[in-house]
Design a protein around this motif. Structure first.
Motif, PDB file in Angstrom:
ATOM      1  N   ARG A  65       0.808  -1.214   0.000  1.00  0.00           N
ATOM      2  CA  ARG A  65       0.000   0.000   0.000  1.00  0.00           C
ATOM      3  C   ARG A  65       0.847   1.273   0.000  1.00  0.00           C
ATOM      4  O   ARG A  65       0.489   2.276  -0.626  1.00  0.00           O
ATOM      5  CB  ARG A  65      -0.932  -0.005   1.210  1.00  0.00           C
ATOM      6  CG  ARG A  65      -2.005   1.074   1.154  1.00  0.00           C
ATOM      7  CD  ARG A  65      -3.026   0.908   2.263  1.00  0.00           C
ATOM      8  NE  ARG A  65      -4.104   1.876   2.115  1.00  0.00           N
ATOM      9  CZ  ARG A  65      -5.166   1.715   1.336  1.00  0.00           C
ATOM     10  NH1 ARG A  65      -5.286   0.617   0.616  1.00  0.00           N
ATOM     11  NH2 ARG A  65      -6.098   2.653   1.266  1.00  0.00           N
ATOM     12  N   LYS A  66       1.966   1.255   0.696  1.00  0.00           N
ATOM     13  CA  LYS A  66       2.803   2.456   0.781  1.00  0.00           C
ATOM     14  C   LYS A  66       3.370   2.857  -0.575  1.00  0.00           C
ATOM     15  O   LYS A  66       3.721   4.020  -0.783  1.00  0.00           O
ATOM     16  CB  LYS A  66       3.945   2.236   1.773  1.00  0.00           C
ATOM     17  CG  LYS A  66       3.495   2.157   3.231  1.00  0.00           C
ATOM     18  CD  LYS A  66       4.702   2.000   4.147  1.00  0.00           C
ATOM     19  CE  LYS A  66       4.278   1.946   5.608  1.00  0.00           C
ATOM     20  NZ  LYS A  66       5.456   1.781   6.511  1.00  0.00           N
ATOM     21  N   ASP A  67       3.469   1.910  -1.484  1.00  0.00           N
ATOM     22  CA  ASP A  67       4.050   2.192  -2.804  1.00  0.00           C
ATOM     23  C   ASP A  67       3.007   2.588  -3.843  1.00  0.00           C
ATOM     24  O   ASP A  67       3.355   2.880  -4.994  1.00  0.00           O
ATOM     25  CB  ASP A  67       4.805   0.954  -3.317  1.00  0.00           C
ATOM     26  CG  ASP A  67       5.935   0.547  -2.397  1.00  0.00           C
ATOM     27  OD1 ASP A  67       6.539   1.448  -1.791  1.00  0.00           O
ATOM     28  OD2 ASP A  67       6.195  -0.666  -2.276  1.00  0.00           O
ATOM     29  N   ARG A  68       1.729   2.585  -3.465  1.00  0.00           N
ATOM     30  CA  ARG A  68       0.670   2.843  -4.452  1.00  0.00           C
ATOM     31  C   ARG A  68       0.827   4.210  -5.102  1.00  0.00           C
ATOM     32  O   ARG A  68       1.067   5.207  -4.441  1.00  0.00           O
ATOM     33  CB  ARG A  68      -0.713   2.774  -3.798  1.00  0.00           C
ATOM     34  CG  ARG A  68      -1.143   1.389  -3.435  1.00  0.00           C
ATOM     35  CD  ARG A  68      -2.655   1.249  -3.323  1.00  0.00           C
ATOM     36  NE  ARG A  68      -3.322   2.389  -2.707  1.00  0.00           N
ATOM     37  CZ  ARG A  68      -4.635   2.526  -2.671  1.00  0.00           C
ATOM     38  NH1 ARG A  68      -5.403   1.617  -3.237  1.00  0.00           N
ATOM     39  NH2 ARG A  68      -5.193   3.564  -2.076  1.00  0.00           N
ATOM     40  N   SER A  69       0.669   4.198  -6.446  1.00  0.00           N
ATOM     41  CA  SER A  69       0.751   5.460  -7.179  1.00  0.00           C
ATOM     42  C   SER A  69      -0.003   5.318  -8.488  1.00  0.00           C
ATOM     43  O   SER A  69       0.215   4.359  -9.246  1.00  0.00           O
ATOM     44  CB  SER A  69       2.199   5.841  -7.457  1.00  0.00           C
ATOM     45  OG  SER A  69       2.267   6.936  -8.353  1.00  0.00           O
ATOM     46  N   ALA A  70      -0.896   6.277  -8.756  1.00  0.00           N
ATOM     47  CA  ALA A  70      -1.635   6.259 -10.019  1.00  0.00           C
ATOM     48  C   ALA A  70      -0.725   6.464 -11.212  1.00  0.00           C
ATOM     49  O   ALA A  70      -1.079   6.133 -12.346  1.00  0.00           O
ATOM     50  CB  ALA A  70      -2.717   7.332  -9.998  1.00  0.00           C
ATOM     51  N   ALA A  71       0.466   7.019 -10.959  1.00  0.00           N
ATOM     52  CA  ALA A  71       1.416   7.275 -12.046  1.00  0.00           C
ATOM     53  C   ALA A  71       2.300   6.062 -12.330  1.00  0.00           C
ATOM     54  O   ALA A  71       3.167   6.123 -13.201  1.00  0.00           O
ATOM     55  CB  ALA A  71       2.291   8.485 -11.703  1.00  0.00           C
ATOM     56  N   PHE A  72       2.058   4.956 -11.596  1.00  0.00           N
ATOM     57  CA  PHE A  72       2.911   3.783 -11.797  1.00  0.00           C
ATOM     58  C   PHE A  72       2.599   3.101 -13.124  1.00  0.00           C
ATOM     59  O   PHE A  72       1.438   2.968 -13.522  1.00  0.00           O
ATOM     60  CB  PHE A  72       2.729   2.785 -10.655  1.00  0.00           C
ATOM     61  CG  PHE A  72       3.752   1.685 -10.673  1.00  0.00           C
ATOM     62  CD1 PHE A  72       4.987   1.858 -10.069  1.00  0.00           C
ATOM     63  CD2 PHE A  72       3.504   0.501 -11.357  1.00  0.00           C
ATOM     64  CE1 PHE A  72       5.943   0.861 -10.126  1.00  0.00           C
ATOM     65  CE2 PHE A  72       4.456  -0.501 -11.416  1.00  0.00           C
ATOM     66  CZ  PHE A  72       5.683  -0.317 -10.792  1.00  0.00           C
ATOM     67  N   GLU A  73       3.624   2.639 -13.800  1.00  0.00           N
ATOM     68  CA  GLU A  73       3.511   1.992 -15.110  1.00  0.00           C
ATOM     69  C   GLU A  73       3.141   0.522 -14.925  1.00  0.00           C
ATOM     70  O   GLU A  73       3.962  -0.280 -14.507  1.00  0.00           O
ATOM     71  CB  GLU A  73       4.858   2.132 -15.827  1.00  0.00           C
ATOM     72  CG  GLU A  73       4.803   1.958 -17.313  1.00  0.00           C
ATOM     73  CD  GLU A  73       6.117   2.363 -17.964  1.00  0.00           C
ATOM     74  OE1 GLU A  73       6.804   1.467 -18.498  1.00  0.00           O
ATOM     75  OE2 GLU A  73       6.466   3.559 -17.930  1.00  0.00           O
TER      76      GLU A  73
END
Length: 657
Positions: A65-73
């Motif tokens: 969860r800490k790594d969640r990002s909408a910008a992640f590929e």
């Protein structure tokens, strides 16, 4: 653009799949819950036919969860440009010359991140490009104009050239109106008002084009070229019957089920509208309804026939009120049958073909097809047919499918088999290192490999089954020697297969016939051979003329085996040499009356000496001798016997042609 490789990261069970290469087909092998479906689902959302966005809340891996990002590929895909596409990009700007492909990432928020290969591209057009554009457009306008007009306008462009060449993009765009005014004025002064107007419009068009960066122009092309990704699993087969009013209710409530989507698709392809059909379902004009259904049936049947040559379908719709039924038959069926009463395999084929046609706008080309566990409900023979169908799909598309079924693996294409496995702490990994695969994936591959070995016996369309390996050795070797001597050997497209004994010939012939292959048998004229002949002919496995008895072939009465084709003196010589130690120099004395084959008589003699005769031991010695011989070195009787056997076999093959 053609997909070269892909990678999925941080999607459901997948942390990092690793790179998976694809040519025309890629096969992902793995047990259930290994992440195969997640892999295909992530790929589908890269460029689906209808919008299907990634969901950060539902699809991001648990525990990260800490790594969640909408910008992640989520998905990274490498594509290669065709020659035509490279030429179109080069025409946009000189900076695009030499591009081979593009690496495209897609994020959770739906943005594409392009990285051109093997080098970057310009983001803005320079002044020299502006001059080239304007000069090129004006040159076109001057075709057919008087020389003095052309010279005057070219002089204006020549004077402007240093300013363009030294200017950056912004200054180049600022110069266009000035140059436009000079060109229009020159044309007007020469009395060509029409040319002046056209030049003005051309300059405006150049200015509009310069307002766009070459990156924007190129990206519009590339985005259009990204292939559509089409997904289907084994459970999406359309059942064929529906209550249209209920389908409409679910559609209006945004609660469509898979069957609903398929029926709406089929209605659209047949020229029918769901809302209109629901309205008609409440009316009483049965004749018009019947005519509409008839017309729609013929429309879809014609559409399939024109677009898809792999399978010939005939479709018929029937509607009674809101109750809608689809009847379908193919070229192998004799009658129209409701789709849901057809086999699971037929339902799958028909449903996918409809989906395939719909999502490629009837082109059946240029897509990346994703199939999750195809053939799950098909028997082994149907899975073989499905494999052939998948190859047809991949002729003008690319195909990625998952499986854990041995019959769904083509062992002739080892380069396109990938392993999916869920590794503790790492998530789903996809790789092609068979040796390190988990036992479940290895089992599937080992089973497939075993099947391929077994099936390697059945590699010919024309097959001759013989009793044993010695029959195979002798026939093949003498055929080669005769061929090398300029005589006729066995037909080149004939595959000779040993059954392992006369009693097994019928079993092997049955297997081969089940593969829809041409089969003949060559049997010894002895008790076991006659039993095998009875099994084959009396049980209608093979025609009487396709079962050859050696004695009949050479015109010999009584018991006759493959070894009797050799000159008796030659065979006895090698038998004595093979058993020289056991015989201790003793002569071999056969019964005066030649009853039984030469092997039978030798067996009796050896038994009288307290020995056991093994014809395989003699056969190995004969094969070693034949390896050093030419046909002319062999006894005439030997050559004559094998000539007759080969001629009889070839006569059967000739009847098949």
């Amino acid at each position: 653009m053609r997909l070269e490789a892909f990678r999925v990261q941080n999607y459901r069970s997948i942390v990092d799949s690793g790179w998976v290469k694809i040519d025309d087909i890629a096969v992902i092998v793995g047990k259930n819950e290994s992440g195969k479906t997640s892999l295909l689902r992530a790929l589908l959302k890269f460029k689906p036919f209808k919008p299907d966005p990634y969901s950060l809340d539902r699809e991001w891996p648990r525990g990260k969860r800490k790594d969640r990002s909408a910008a992640f590929e989520v998905v990274t895909a490498r594509f290669l440009f065709s020659d035509e596409e490279r030429a179109k990009l080069a025409a946009v700007d000189p900076g695009y010359v030499g591009l081979e492909g593009i690496e495209l990432g897609k994020t959770y928020e739906g943005k594409f991140l392009p990285r051109y290969q093997p080098h970057g591209v310009p983001s803005a057009r320079n002044g020299a490009s502006a001059n080239a554009l304007l000069g090129s457009d004006v040159d076109k306008l001057l075709i057919g104009k008087p020389a003095e007009v052309a010279k005057t306008l070219k002089d204006v462009l020549t004077a402007a050239n240093p300013n363009f060449a030294d200017a950056d993009a912004a200054k180049a765009k600022a110069l266009i109106p000035e140059v436009k005014g000079q060109l229009v004025e020159a044309a007007t002064l020469m009395g060509d008002a029409a040319l002046a107007q056209v030049i003005g419009s051309a300059c405006d068009a150049v200015l509009t084009k310069l307002a766009q960066s070459p990156w924007d122009e190129a990206w519009k092309l590339v985005h259009k070229w990204i292939p559509t990704f089409i997904y289907m699993d084994d459970f999406l087969a359309f059942k064929g019957t529906a209550h249209l009013n209920q389908v409409k209710q679910r559609k209006d409530a945004n609660q469509l089920q898979d069957d609903d989507r398929t029926i709406i698709t089929i209605l659209e392809m047949a020229g029918l509208d769901l809302d209109e059909e629901v309205t008609k379902g409440g009316e009483n004009d049965r004749e018009q309804r019947m005519l509409d259904m008839n017309d729609a049936s013929q429309t879809l049947t014609n559409e399939i026939a024109q677009r898809w040559s792999q399978k010939k379908y005939e479709v018929q719709f029937n509607a009674d009120g809101y109750h809608f039924v689809t009847f379908v038959k193919d070229e192998s069926a004799k009658a129209l049958v409701p789709l849901e009463e057809r086999s699971k395999g037929f339902q799958w084929f028909f449903s996918f073909d409809m989906k395939f046609m719909y999502e490629t706008d009837g082109d059946f080309a240029g897509a990346v097809i994703l199939l999750d566990e195809p053939g799950l409900h098909l028997h082994a023979a149907a899975q073989r047919d499905l494999l052939a169908r998948l190859k047809a799909y991949a002729e003008n598309n690319q195909l990625v499918y998952t499986t854990h079924l041995p019959f769904m693996i083509d062992m002739n294409r080892l380069d396109n088999i990938w392993i999916a496995e869920d590794r503790p702490g790492e998530g789903t990994k996809v790789h092609n290192e068979w040796a390190t695969a988990d036992k479940d994936a290895r089992f599937t591959l080992q089973a497939a490999l075993g099947l391929s070995w077994a099936q390697s016996l059945f590699i010919g369309q024309k097959n001759l089954v013989v009793e044993g390996v010695t029959d195979f050795w002798f026939l093949s070797t003498l055929s080669t020697l005769l061929g090398e001597a300029g005589e006729t050997g066995l037909a080149e497209d004939l595959v000779v297969t040993p059954a392992g004994g006369a009693s097994k010939v019928a079993y092997l012939a049955t297997l081969l016939m089940g593969q829809e292959l041409k089969v003949a048998a060559l049997l010894d004229s002895d008790e076991e051979g006659l039993k095998a002949q009875k099994q084959l002919v009396h049980n209608w496995l093979l025609a009487d003329g396709d079962v050859l008895m050696l004695g009949t072939v050479v015109g010999a009465a009584g018991t006759y085996a493959i070894e009797d084709l050799f000159d008796s003196t030659y065979y006895l010589e090698h038998s004595k040499a093979a058993y020289a130690k056991e015989l201790g120099g003793k002569a071999i004395k056969l019964p005066a009356k030649p009853e039984g084959s030469i092997v039978d008589r030798l067996a009796l003699h050896f038994e009288s000496q307290g020995l056991t005769f093994n014809k395989g031991r003699v056969a190995k010695r004969i094969m070693k001798d034949l390896a050093t011989k030419q046909a002319k070195d062999l006894p005439a009787a030997t050559l004559d016997g094998f000539r007759k056997a080969i001629a009889a076999v070839n006569a059967v093959v000739a009847r098949w042609s």
